[in-house]
Scaffold this motif. Structure first.
Motif, short mmCIF file in Angstrom:
data_model
loop_
_atom_site.label_atom_id
_atom_site.label_comp_id
_atom_site.label_asym_id
_atom_site.label_seq_id
_atom_site.Cartn_x
_atom_site.Cartn_y
_atom_site.Cartn_z
N MET A 137 34.47 97.19 -5.08
CA MET A 137 33.57 98.28 -4.82
C MET A 137 32.86 98.00 -3.50
SD MET A 137 30.75 100.16 -7.19
CE MET A 137 31.09 99.10 -8.50
N ALA A 138 32.58 99.07 -2.79
CA ALA A 138 31.91 98.96 -1.49
C ALA A 138 30.62 99.80 -1.52
CB ALA A 138 32.83 99.41 -0.37
N PRO A 139 29.52 99.20 -1.94
CA PRO A 139 28.27 99.96 -1.98
C PRO A 139 27.69 100.16 -0.59
CG PRO A 139 27.87 97.72 -2.71
CD PRO A 139 29.36 97.86 -2.46
N GLY A 140 27.06 101.28 -0.41
CA GLY A 140 26.39 101.58 0.85
C GLY A 140 24.90 101.34 0.74
N PRO A 141 24.10 102.05 1.52
CA PRO A 141 22.66 101.85 1.52
C PRO A 141 22.03 102.24 0.17
CG PRO A 141 23.36 103.14 3.43
CD PRO A 141 24.52 103.03 2.52
N ILE A 142 21.44 101.26 -0.48
CA ILE A 142 20.84 101.46 -1.80
C ILE A 142 19.36 101.08 -1.71
CG2 ILE A 142 20.90 100.75 -4.23
CD1 ILE A 142 23.38 102.32 -3.32
N ALA A 143 18.52 101.91 -2.29
CA ALA A 143 17.07 101.68 -2.28
C ALA A 143 16.71 100.56 -3.25
CB ALA A 143 16.34 102.96 -2.65
N THR A 144 16.61 99.36 -2.70
CA THR A 144 16.20 98.20 -3.50
C THR A 144 15.12 97.44 -2.72
OG1 THR A 144 17.83 96.70 -2.51
CG2 THR A 144 18.53 97.96 -4.48
N PRO A 145 14.40 96.53 -3.38
CA PRO A 145 13.35 95.77 -2.70
C PRO A 145 13.85 94.88 -1.56
CG PRO A 145 13.10 95.64 -5.09
CD PRO A 145 14.41 96.30 -4.82
N ILE A 146 15.14 94.63 -1.46
CA ILE A 146 15.64 93.74 -0.41
C ILE A 146 15.34 94.29 0.99
CG2 ILE A 146 17.99 94.61 -0.19
CD1 ILE A 146 18.78 91.53 -0.17
N TRP A 147 15.22 95.63 1.11
CA TRP A 147 14.94 96.22 2.43
C TRP A 147 13.64 95.70 3.01
CZ3 TRP A 147 17.77 98.67 5.91
CH2 TRP A 147 19.01 99.14 5.51
N LYS A 190 12.58 92.75 2.74
CA LYS A 190 12.71 91.31 2.94
C LYS A 190 13.72 90.94 4.03
CE LYS A 190 11.66 90.42 -1.95
NZ LYS A 190 10.41 91.02 -1.87
N VAL A 191 14.14 91.89 4.85
CA VAL A 191 15.15 91.58 5.86
C VAL A 191 14.55 90.96 7.12
CG1 VAL A 191 16.79 93.31 5.05
CG2 VAL A 191 15.15 93.92 6.81
N ASP A 196 7.55 98.81 11.48
CA ASP A 196 7.96 99.95 12.31
C ASP A 196 9.46 99.92 12.61
OD1 ASP A 196 7.51 97.70 13.95
OD2 ASP A 196 7.16 98.94 15.70
N ALA A 197 10.00 98.73 12.87
CA ALA A 197 11.43 98.60 13.12
C ALA A 197 12.22 98.92 11.85
CB ALA A 197 11.77 97.21 13.62
N LEU A 198 11.72 98.47 10.72
CA LEU A 198 12.37 98.74 9.45
C LEU A 198 12.42 100.25 9.20
CD1 LEU A 198 13.62 97.33 6.98
CD2 LEU A 198 11.35 97.34 5.95
N GLY A 199 11.36 100.94 9.51
CA GLY A 199 11.32 102.39 9.37
C GLY A 199 12.33 103.08 10.27
N GLN A 200 12.48 102.57 11.50
CA GLN A 200 13.44 103.17 12.43
C GLN A 200 14.87 102.98 11.93
OE1 GLN A 200 12.55 101.30 16.16
NE2 GLN A 200 10.82 102.66 16.60
N VAL A 201 15.17 101.79 11.45
CA VAL A 201 16.52 101.52 10.92
C VAL A 201 16.78 102.41 9.71
CG1 VAL A 201 17.98 99.80 9.78
CG2 VAL A 201 16.64 99.17 11.79
N ALA A 202 15.81 102.50 8.81
CA ALA A 202 15.97 103.34 7.62
C ALA A 202 16.20 104.80 8.01
CB ALA A 202 14.76 103.20 6.71
N ALA A 203 15.49 105.28 9.01
CA ALA A 203 15.65 106.67 9.46
C ALA A 203 17.05 106.89 10.04
CB ALA A 203 14.58 107.02 10.49
#
Length: 72
Positions: free
Chosen positions: A1-11, A13-14, A19-26
């Motif tokens: 299986m190849a999961p894509g972007p999943i909303a988990t707490p790991i985001w 912790k990267v 602000d950079a995390l928000g830009q990547v998420a967008a």
């Protein structure tokens, strides 16, 4: 299986600043057909399907569960 972007707490912790995390998420979200990250349950549902009798004749396939990310 190849999961894509999943909303988990790991985001959170990267190691990126908020602000950079928000830009990547967008940027990632802009490529997703539903317009949001997937839920962990989406991956669980796909795994349950693959483990079920309904998938008894599926061999050697990659199931991409990524909200359309790879086609965008």
């Amino acid at each position: 299986m190849a999961p894509g972007p999943i909303a988990t707490p790991i985001w959170s912790k990267v190691g990126l600043p908020e602000d950079a995390l928000g830009q990547v998420a967008a940027q990632v979200t802009s490529r997703l057909l539903p317009g949001s990250f997937g839920a962990p349950g989406s991956i669980a549902d796909a795994a349950l399907f693959l483990a079920s009798d309904q998938a008894a004749n599926i061999y050697g396939q990659e199931l991409v569960v990524d909200g359309g990310y790879t086609i965008g």
